[in-house]
Motif scaffolding. Structure first.
Motif, PDB file in Angstrom:
ATOM      1  N   LEU A   6      44.334  47.461  30.122  1.00  0.00           N
ATOM      2  CA  LEU A   6      43.119  46.679  30.340  1.00  0.00           C
ATOM      3  C   LEU A   6      42.163  47.401  31.284  1.00  0.00           C
ATOM      4  N   LEU A   7      42.703  47.971  32.346  1.00  0.00           N
ATOM      5  CA  LEU A   7      41.872  48.677  33.323  1.00  0.00           C
ATOM      6  C   LEU A   7      41.144  49.861  32.688  1.00  0.00           C
ATOM      7  N   SER A   8      41.816  50.542  31.767  1.00  0.00           N
ATOM      8  CA  SER A   8      41.256  51.753  31.172  1.00  0.00           C
ATOM      9  C   SER A   8      40.266  51.459  30.042  1.00  0.00           C
ATOM     10  N   TRP A   9      40.530  50.417  29.260  1.00  0.00           N
ATOM     11  CA  TRP A   9      39.760  50.235  28.033  1.00  0.00           C
ATOM     12  C   TRP A   9      38.738  49.100  28.066  1.00  0.00           C
ATOM     13  N   LEU A  10      38.814  48.200  29.039  1.00  0.00           N
ATOM     14  CA  LEU A  10      37.859  47.085  29.055  1.00  0.00           C
ATOM     15  C   LEU A  10      36.398  47.530  29.179  1.00  0.00           C
ATOM     16  N   THR A  44      41.928  36.459  32.451  1.00  0.00           N
ATOM     17  CA  THR A  44      43.090  37.328  32.225  1.00  0.00           C
ATOM     18  C   THR A  44      43.444  38.110  33.476  1.00  0.00           C
ATOM     19  N   MET A  45      42.451  38.756  34.095  1.00  0.00           N
ATOM     20  CA  MET A  45      42.713  39.573  35.283  1.00  0.00           C
ATOM     21  C   MET A  45      43.133  38.705  36.468  1.00  0.00           C
ATOM     22  N   GLY A  46      42.539  37.513  36.573  1.00  0.00           N
ATOM     23  CA  GLY A  46      42.918  36.629  37.668  1.00  0.00           C
ATOM     24  C   GLY A  46      44.359  36.154  37.558  1.00  0.00           C
ATOM     25  N   LEU A  47      44.764  35.756  36.358  1.00  0.00           N
ATOM     26  CA  LEU A  47      46.136  35.284  36.166  1.00  0.00           C
ATOM     27  C   LEU A  47      47.149  36.417  36.266  1.00  0.00           C
ATOM     28  N   THR A  48      46.747  37.618  35.900  1.00  0.00           N
ATOM     29  CA  THR A  48      47.656  38.760  36.000  1.00  0.00           C
ATOM     30  C   THR A  48      48.116  38.985  37.427  1.00  0.00           C
ATOM     31  N   THR A  49      47.275  38.646  38.414  1.00  0.00           N
ATOM     32  CA  THR A  49      47.640  38.862  39.815  1.00  0.00           C
ATOM     33  C   THR A  49      48.803  37.988  40.263  1.00  0.00           C
ATOM     34  N   PHE A  50      49.163  36.976  39.493  1.00  0.00           N
ATOM     35  CA  PHE A  50      50.291  36.119  39.861  1.00  0.00           C
ATOM     36  C   PHE A  50      51.604  36.892  39.885  1.00  0.00           C
ATOM     37  N   SER A  51      51.643  38.060  39.273  1.00  0.00           N
ATOM     38  CA  SER A  51      52.867  38.864  39.286  1.00  0.00           C
ATOM     39  C   SER A  51      53.199  39.366  40.688  1.00  0.00           C
ATOM     40  N   CYS A  56      58.722  53.863  36.088  1.00  0.00           N
ATOM     41  CA  CYS A  56      58.777  53.447  34.678  1.00  0.00           C
ATOM     42  C   CYS A  56      57.438  52.840  34.250  1.00  0.00           C
ATOM     43  N   GLY A  57      56.843  52.021  35.138  1.00  0.00           N
ATOM     44  CA  GLY A  57      55.568  51.400  34.808  1.00  0.00           C
ATOM     45  C   GLY A  57      54.444  52.402  34.648  1.00  0.00           C
ATOM     46  N   ALA A  58      54.439  53.446  35.511  1.00  0.00           N
ATOM     47  CA  ALA A  58      53.380  54.451  35.431  1.00  0.00           C
ATOM     48  C   ALA A  58      53.489  55.273  34.144  1.00  0.00           C
ATOM     49  N   PHE A  59      54.710  55.706  33.813  1.00  0.00           N
ATOM     50  CA  PHE A  59      54.899  56.483  32.580  1.00  0.00           C
ATOM     51  C   PHE A  59      54.548  55.657  31.345  1.00  0.00           C
ATOM     52  N   SER A  60      55.042  54.421  31.301  1.00  0.00           N
ATOM     53  CA  SER A  60      54.760  53.575  30.136  1.00  0.00           C
ATOM     54  C   SER A  60      53.286  53.227  30.063  1.00  0.00           C
ATOM     55  N   GLY A  61      52.632  53.083  31.236  1.00  0.00           N
ATOM     56  CA  GLY A  61      51.215  52.785  31.246  1.00  0.00           C
ATOM     57  C   GLY A  61      50.384  53.897  30.643  1.00  0.00           C
ATOM     58  N   VAL A  62      50.709  55.140  31.014  1.00  0.00           N
ATOM     59  CA  VAL A  62      49.990  56.293  30.451  1.00  0.00           C
ATOM     60  C   VAL A  62      50.171  56.351  28.933  1.00  0.00           C
ATOM     61  N   LEU A  63      51.404  56.126  28.478  1.00  0.00           N
ATOM     62  CA  LEU A  63      51.680  56.174  27.036  1.00  0.00           C
ATOM     63  C   LEU A  63      50.952  55.061  26.289  1.00  0.00           C
ATOM     64  N   MET A  64      50.927  53.862  26.878  1.00  0.00           N
ATOM     65  CA  MET A  64      50.285  52.743  26.195  1.00  0.00           C
ATOM     66  C   MET A  64      48.770  52.911  26.153  1.00  0.00           C
TER      67      MET A  64
END
Length: 466
Positions: free
Chosen positions: A283-287, A370-377, A403-411
């Motif tokens: 979301l951060l990259s493509w929005l 979406t971004m506001g609710l995502t912060t609940f994590s 793991c999150g950084a690698f998967s984030g780049v791939l996604m």
């Protein structure tokens, strides 16, 4: 056979210690005294509030320094004659460095204290940021010096969140961790807003070098103030002897680590964090591209600012809510799952609404929700790792973030492939929803809040059987 919850309303610390002092337990009273010592090392509430503000400012400056290069990339590309590919190489090198120090930073933080690791790294990446214009001007090949500088920035900043998780698990009581993590986490959104506004202004008035100088020097100043006033000038030296000693937390053997990764709850937090990070990076990259393609006449500051303005109070609210629920006696695991349900489940509803035909105001509203609710994590999976393994929370969070950084780049790359192949943004938003639901189902099914980093065979139970 009754079960007495260690942190339940009717439990007594004296009773817990009495029941744990068993003839077969060699630790006996000493183990009980150790637990009292660990409890007494937590910050009192006034000091915890001061640290919360300081860590919030530190995370804000972390993102100011991190986003300085993307803001100045266009100006630097024009000055040094970089192509799009070369600019992408410079920007992307940060994430490769960011992946490599997560586990190491968490491990060292668990051994010597997260505040020391955070202090040293902040001083280093702050100095690196301020020194970036010098490297660019006096190096014969700026493309290589800037790529190396960004890689080193990733290495140095990669220890921040694992050291934060380790520090929080050691110094903050369970009922207040949600507020601290969510407040400090909102610093990332605040930093993005600050550098986006003030950085753009400095770029126009004083040139791209000023953005690096100001953000870097402020970061070094923050590190100095933390060392001078909170650590009282204690030497933040990390020696090999300190790494080998007991440190703030006892060292876990290889056998304990293997047992830890066999726990379903530990695997659940890793998978859930992987899914959360992947969708957030996407979301951060493509929005911004989504808005430019779908609404070409829209003003950029609207969709680049409003979602982050919503995310900051949302993050603070989630922390207050989770801590309040735990203080009222609700089960910690249920609270973590409740917060993650909003982060990944409810937010996916608004993500799916972007798949249909909508107007620009509604699109901004859906993205902001979406971004506001995502912060609940921040009050869900991000804190749950501290519930499960406070003795190695930094190293375990490092594994999760790697793991999150690698998967984030791939996604992010795969999302670009979907856009080119299908020509539709709906495929990307559907992918985000599927990944979110996968992580959510895993967390709801397997997440727990009991400690799994202790050997139950030695009488140190989370639930004491009477």
């Amino acid at each position: 056979m009754a079960i007495l919850q260690k942190h339940g309303k009717n439990s007594s610390p004296d009773l817990v210690c009495l029941k744990e002092t068993h003839p077969s337990d060699k630790t006996g009273t000493a183990g009980c005294q150790k637990k009292w010592t660990e409890q007494n090392t937590t910050w009192p509430r006034p000091l915890a509030r001061i640290w919360t503000v300081v860590l919030l400012l530190g995370t804000c400056l972390l993102y100011c320094a991190r986003v300085a290069m993307p803001i100045c990339a266009v100006s630097m590309a024009e000055k040094f004659g970089w192509s799009k590919r070369e600019s992408g190489m410079v920007l992307g090198s940060f994430f490769w460095g960011y992946c490599f120090t997560q586990v190491l930073g968490g491990y060292v933080s668990d051994r010597v204290g997260g505040e020391k690791v955070m202090l040293l790294s902040a001083a280093a990446w702050g100095a690196m940021t301020a020194f970036t214009p010098v490297l660019a001007r006096f190096c014969s090949q700026p493309i290589f010096s800037m790529t190396l500088a960004r890689f080193l920035m990733g290495l140095l900043q990669g220890v921040h969140y694992p050291s934060l998780a380790s520090l929080c698990s050691q110094k903050v009581v369970e009922s207040e961790r949600g507020f601290l993590m969510s407040t400090v986490g909102s610093g990332s959104y605040l930093g993005t807003l600050v550098i986006g506004g003030a950085g753009s202004l400095m770029l126009d008035l004083y040139g791209w070098e000023s953005v690096f100088y100001v953000s870097g020097l402020l970061s070094v100043l923050w590190a100095y103030c933390m060392w001078k006033y909170l650590l009282k000038g204690e030497g933040p030296i990390i020696t090999l002897e300190s790494l080998g000693s007991g440190g703030p937390q006892p060292k876990l053997s290889k056998r304990h680590w293997l047992r830890l990764f066999k726990q379903p709850a530990v695997c659940a937090v890793i998978v859930t964090h992987l899914c959360t990070a992947s969708t957030f990076f996407t979301l951060l990259s493509w929005l911004p591209t989504f808005f430019k393609d779908t609404f070409p006449d829209a003003k950029g500051w609207v969709f680049n600012v409003i979602p982050w303005l919503v995310a900051i109070p949302s993050s603070l609210f989630s922390g207050c809510l989770s801590d309040n629920l735990i203080s009222q006696g609700y089960d910690t695991a249920s609270v973590r799952k409740f917060m993650q349900f909003f982060s990944m489940g409810v937010s996916s509803i608004f993500t799916l609404l972007l798949c249909g035909t909508t107007t620009f105001p509604w699109a901004v509203a859906f993205v902001s929700a979406t971004m506001g609710l995502t912060t609940f994590s921040h009050s869900g999976v991000s804190v749950n790792v501290q519930d499960l393994a406070p003795s190695c929370a930094g190293a375990l969070f490092g594994v999760m973030n790697t793991c999150g950084a690698f998967s984030g780049v791939l996604m992010v790359y795969f999302s670009g492939y979907l856009i080119e192949t299908t020509g539709s943004w709906a495929s990307v938003f559907a992918l985000i929803t599927v990944v979110n639901l996968l992580g959510l189902c895993t967390f709801l099914a397997f997440a727990e809040a009991r400690r799994v980093d202790i050997d139950s065979s030695k009488g140190r139970y989370h639930n004491i059987h009477i």
